[in-house]
Design a protein around this motif. Structure first.
Motif, mmCIF file in Angstrom:
data_model
loop_
_atom_site.group_PDB
_atom_site.id
_atom_site.type_symbol
_atom_site.label_atom_id
_atom_site.label_comp_id
_atom_site.label_asym_id
_atom_site.label_seq_id
_atom_site.Cartn_x
_atom_site.Cartn_y
_atom_site.Cartn_z
ATOM 1 N N ILE A 36 0.767 -1.150 0.046
ATOM 2 C CA ILE A 36 0.107 0.054 0.152
ATOM 3 C C ILE A 36 0.765 1.191 -0.057
ATOM 4 O O ILE A 36 0.545 2.183 -0.906
ATOM 5 N N THR A 37 2.045 1.203 0.652
ATOM 6 C CA THR A 37 2.873 2.371 0.938
ATOM 7 C C THR A 37 3.408 2.853 -0.253
ATOM 8 O O THR A 37 3.598 3.621 -1.002
ATOM 9 N N ALA A 38 4.007 1.762 -1.226
ATOM 10 C CA ALA A 38 4.969 1.706 -2.268
ATOM 11 C C ALA A 38 3.901 2.332 -3.527
ATOM 12 O O ALA A 38 4.436 3.055 -4.186
ATOM 13 N N TRP A 61 2.036 6.371 -6.855
ATOM 14 C CA TRP A 61 0.781 7.122 -7.252
ATOM 15 C C TRP A 61 0.854 8.751 -7.373
ATOM 16 O O TRP A 61 0.886 9.411 -8.377
ATOM 17 N N ILE A 62 1.594 9.180 -6.059
ATOM 18 C CA ILE A 62 1.788 10.503 -6.133
ATOM 19 C C ILE A 62 2.920 11.029 -6.869
ATOM 20 O O ILE A 62 2.785 12.080 -7.439
ATOM 21 N N ASP A 63 4.103 10.283 -7.105
ATOM 22 C CA ASP A 63 5.158 10.538 -7.926
ATOM 23 C C ASP A 63 4.565 10.836 -9.348
ATOM 24 O O ASP A 63 5.093 11.904 -9.949
ATOM 25 N N ASN A 64 3.847 9.837 -9.881
ATOM 26 C CA ASN A 64 3.398 9.840 -11.374
ATOM 27 C C ASN A 64 2.478 11.205 -11.403
ATOM 28 O O ASN A 64 2.399 11.572 -12.283
ATOM 29 N N ALA A 65 1.396 11.291 -10.189
ATOM 30 C CA ALA A 65 0.711 12.716 -10.346
ATOM 31 C C ALA A 65 1.569 13.854 -10.512
ATOM 32 O O ALA A 65 1.312 14.627 -11.246
ATOM 33 N N ALA A 83 -4.519 2.690 -12.537
ATOM 34 C CA ALA A 83 -3.715 1.542 -12.316
ATOM 35 C C ALA A 83 -3.210 1.336 -10.802
ATOM 36 O O ALA A 83 -3.320 0.284 -10.195
ATOM 37 N N LEU A 84 -2.650 2.497 -10.382
ATOM 38 C CA LEU A 84 -2.033 2.431 -9.147
ATOM 39 C C LEU A 84 -3.112 2.316 -8.013
ATOM 40 O O LEU A 84 -2.809 1.907 -6.833
#
Length: 650
Positions: A498-500, A505-509, A565-566
């Motif tokens: 969940i953490t990874a 997800w945040i980095d991709n955003a 997907a994330l």
């Protein structure tokens, strides 16, 4: 004005300052009040205790190293971090920089500062607090199952003796050796039944009575017992004394005594705040997998009550009721939660600490409290003075919990040993115990207190069963180890997933939030000399490009957003956490499309959801409830203040 020696003698000083002053003036150092009657150690006993201290230090080192080498401390540290949402990426952000002690006497105190590399890509360090949520959910449900509101957590029932159960149906009448049949008094219920079953008849009206003057009706006939009936005031006849009567009486007394004993034990637990310590230890059980309760152990209590005194006559002739305060001091068996980080059993105990030879408990104590111990029974004043002169810090265990202490913490590390000691060591520790030891007792279960590797107290364990007063319960059992597996450890893998996934997800955003700008530095250059794109910025064509179309000097690249997907991966992690810990979201109050709509179906689903937690409750009963209740009952049997009616076999 200069003070004289007489003036100094008139000043009331604390015992420690007065002793230092007397020692400076060459006087005899006076013993503290309350400890002056304690005999001083002989040279032989002092030597024995010094040797014993060395033996106990070796045992303590063995227990510390054994726990560390078992690997359980590494697991607990990971559980603590996951529960507090900490890992290597956010440790400094969450806990703040750590202060480091100086390496020299005049060195400065330094601080760990996070260094940011400007050339390194900044990534998300967010940590989703899933482990804490599921730990609290499992703990709350466990408390609901195990700890009833305003009621005791145990019951006492008479031991099912097969002979008594069989005798309850035996209708034979008891008799003396000479053949005389024995009888017993009828019970009130039997007397009432006999009177109700006696036939009644109309008493004859001879001679016929006339109606009383002024009435037209004769008096009503009187009902009297039939011939042969006993008068009302006569004693009821005896009943045959049967075998079943004695069996029922014995079992009735046992049942009554069991209820009385249960009430006494519950009263002790209420006074010692037993439920509070059970709740706290149960949270350790859910978080680390292991909860430890020390019970029963001796606890001194003091209660104050306002009592009505005798009336007093005032000057005007009126009376006033004076009230007095009554202080009741007593020793009760109590319960205490032990931090698993401060508990060290015998390294050879296997999966049950009761199989070991000893246990160690660590705690911290201030110097003021340490000095006050010399007034209590069993403490060795000479050795306490020695420890105070040495000062704190002589033995500080370097583990995770000790590392969290501030360098300004001046408390002493105090150790409590519980285990078997040789007879000569017991007598040296406490000479009064020589009269209590039987000639055949070569060893005895003792409780020893140590500070700075020095024995300062030794008393005999309050219970005679030979069991340690420490009780360990596990959330889930671990193979061949006394410590168990908790909710956090069960969810290690889902928590990492969940953490990874959330960080990705945040980095991709962040990457996909805006386009990447590509500039041909050969074709154009900024007029202000700064390669930063701002509105209404002027760019100059260098004229060195092959194609003089400056519009081609700027290009933008848009990174794809894979948040959907994330997000699915994050939700998959939550599902895995449910499966790994057997704590469904339904038990946490969440509902969805699969939630039943009818009452019966909802109750069935809730019952199935709590199936795993019932197995946890069984582990808690086996590790805490049953052994602690047996310990409290053994204390009850040994307590002279408990009435004999409560001391039976249950």
């Amino acid at each position: 004005m200069m003070m004289t020696t007489q003036d100094i003698d008139a000043v009331e000083l604390p015992d420690d300052l007065q002793n230092e002053l007397d020692e400076f003036l060459g006087r005899d150092v006076r013993q503290p009040e309350g400890s002056k009657d304690k005999p001083k150690l002989s040279s032989e006993d002092r030597a024995t205790l010094i040797v014993l201290s060395g033996i106990l230090v070796d045992k303590r080192t063995e227990a510390i190293e054994g726990r560390r080498e078992s690997g359980i401390e590494d697991i607990w540290e990971k559980c603590e971090d996951a529960h507090d949402s900490i890992d290597d990426l956010n440790r400094v952000l969450v806990k703040g920089p750590r202060w480091n002690k100086p390496l020299s006497m005049d060195g400065p105190v330094t601080q760990d500062v996070e260094k940011v590399d400007p050339k390194k890509q900044i990534k998300s360090s967010v940590f989703v607090p899933v482990s804490r949520r599921y730990t609290q959910a499992g703990w709350a449900k466990g408390c609901e199952i195990l700890i009833p509101t305003d009621d005791k957590t145990f019951t006492l029932d008479p031991t099912p003796v097969p002979e008594l159960i069989k005798a309850k149906d035996d209708l034979r009448q008891l008799q003396k050796s000479d053949g005389t049949l024995l009888e017993r008094d009828a019970t009130p219920a039997e007397v009432a039944a006999d009177q109700a079953n006696q036939p009644l008849s109309l008493a004859p009206q001879v001679p016929p009575m006339l109606a009383p003057s002024g009435t037209s009706q004769p008096p009503a006939p009187q009902l009297t017992p039939a011939t042969g009936g006993a008068p009302a005031e006569a004693l009821p006849p005896g009943k045959p004394l049967l075998v079943k009567d004695l069996a029922e009486e014995t079992m009735g007394e046992a049942d009554k005594g069991a209820k009385e004993a249960a009430q006494i034990i519950w009263d002790w637990q209420v006074e010692g705040r037993h439920t509070k310590h059970v709740r706290t230890a149960l949270y350790d059980c859910a978080k680390l997998g292991t909860g430890i309760l020390k019970a029963p152990f001796s606890k001194f209590t003091r209660s104050i009550a306002s009592m009505e005194g005798e009336p007093q006559t005032l000057g005007d002739g009126t009376q006033e009721m004076k009230r007095t305060l009554k202080v009741i001091e007593k020793v009760i068996p109590a319960t205490k939660r032990i931090n698993p980080w401060h508990f060290f059993p015998d390294a050879s105990c296997g999966d049950d600490i009761q199989n070991g030879e000893y246990c160690w408990e660590r705690d911290f104590i201030t110097e003021r409290t340490l000095k006050d111990l010399q007034y209590e029974e069993g403490y060795i004043v000479e050795f306490i003075d020695q420890v105070v002169k040495e000062g704190p810090g002589k033995t500080k265990l370097q583990d995770v919990k000790a590392a969290e202490l501030s360098y300004l913490d001046k408390r002493y590390e105090i150790w409590y040993f519980e285990g078997f000691l040789k007879r000569e060591d017991v007598i040296a520790l406490n000479p009064k115990l020589e009269a209590e030891l039987k000639p055949s007792e070569t060893t005895a279960m003792m409780q020893v207190t140590m500070v700075n590797d020095v024995v300062i107290r030794g008393v005999r364990a309050p219970l005679e069963s030979g069991k340690f007063s420490y009780n360990v319960a596990n959330w889930s059992s671990r193979t061949d180890h006394w410590a168990g597996v908790g909710v956090v450890e069960q969810g290690f893998m889902p928590q990492r997933l969940i953490t990874a996934a959330t960080r990705a997800w945040i980095d991709n955003a962040a990457l996909s939030a805006g386009p990447m700008i590509v500039v041909d530095s050969v074709a154009v250059e900024p007029s202000d000399g700064h390669w930063v794109i701002t509105p209404l910025k002027i760019w100059k064509a260098t004229g060195e490009a092959e194609d003089h179309d400056v519009a081609k000097a700027f290009q933008q690249v848009q990174f794809a957003n894979v948040g959907a997907a994330l997000e699915a991966l994050v939700m998959y992690g939550f599902k895995l956490y449910e499966e790994s810990t057997n704590i469904p979201l339904m038990t946490q109050g969440q509902s969805g499309a699969s939630t039943p709509k009818t009452l019966g179906a909802t109750q069935l689903q809730d019952s199935n959801a709590n199936q795993m937690l019932r197995s946890v409750a069984e582990n808690i009963d086996d590790g805490w409830t049953e052994p602690m209740t047996i310990g409290f009952y053994e204390w009850l049997l040994l307590d002279p203040n408990v009435p004999d009616s409560a001391k039976q076999d249950y």
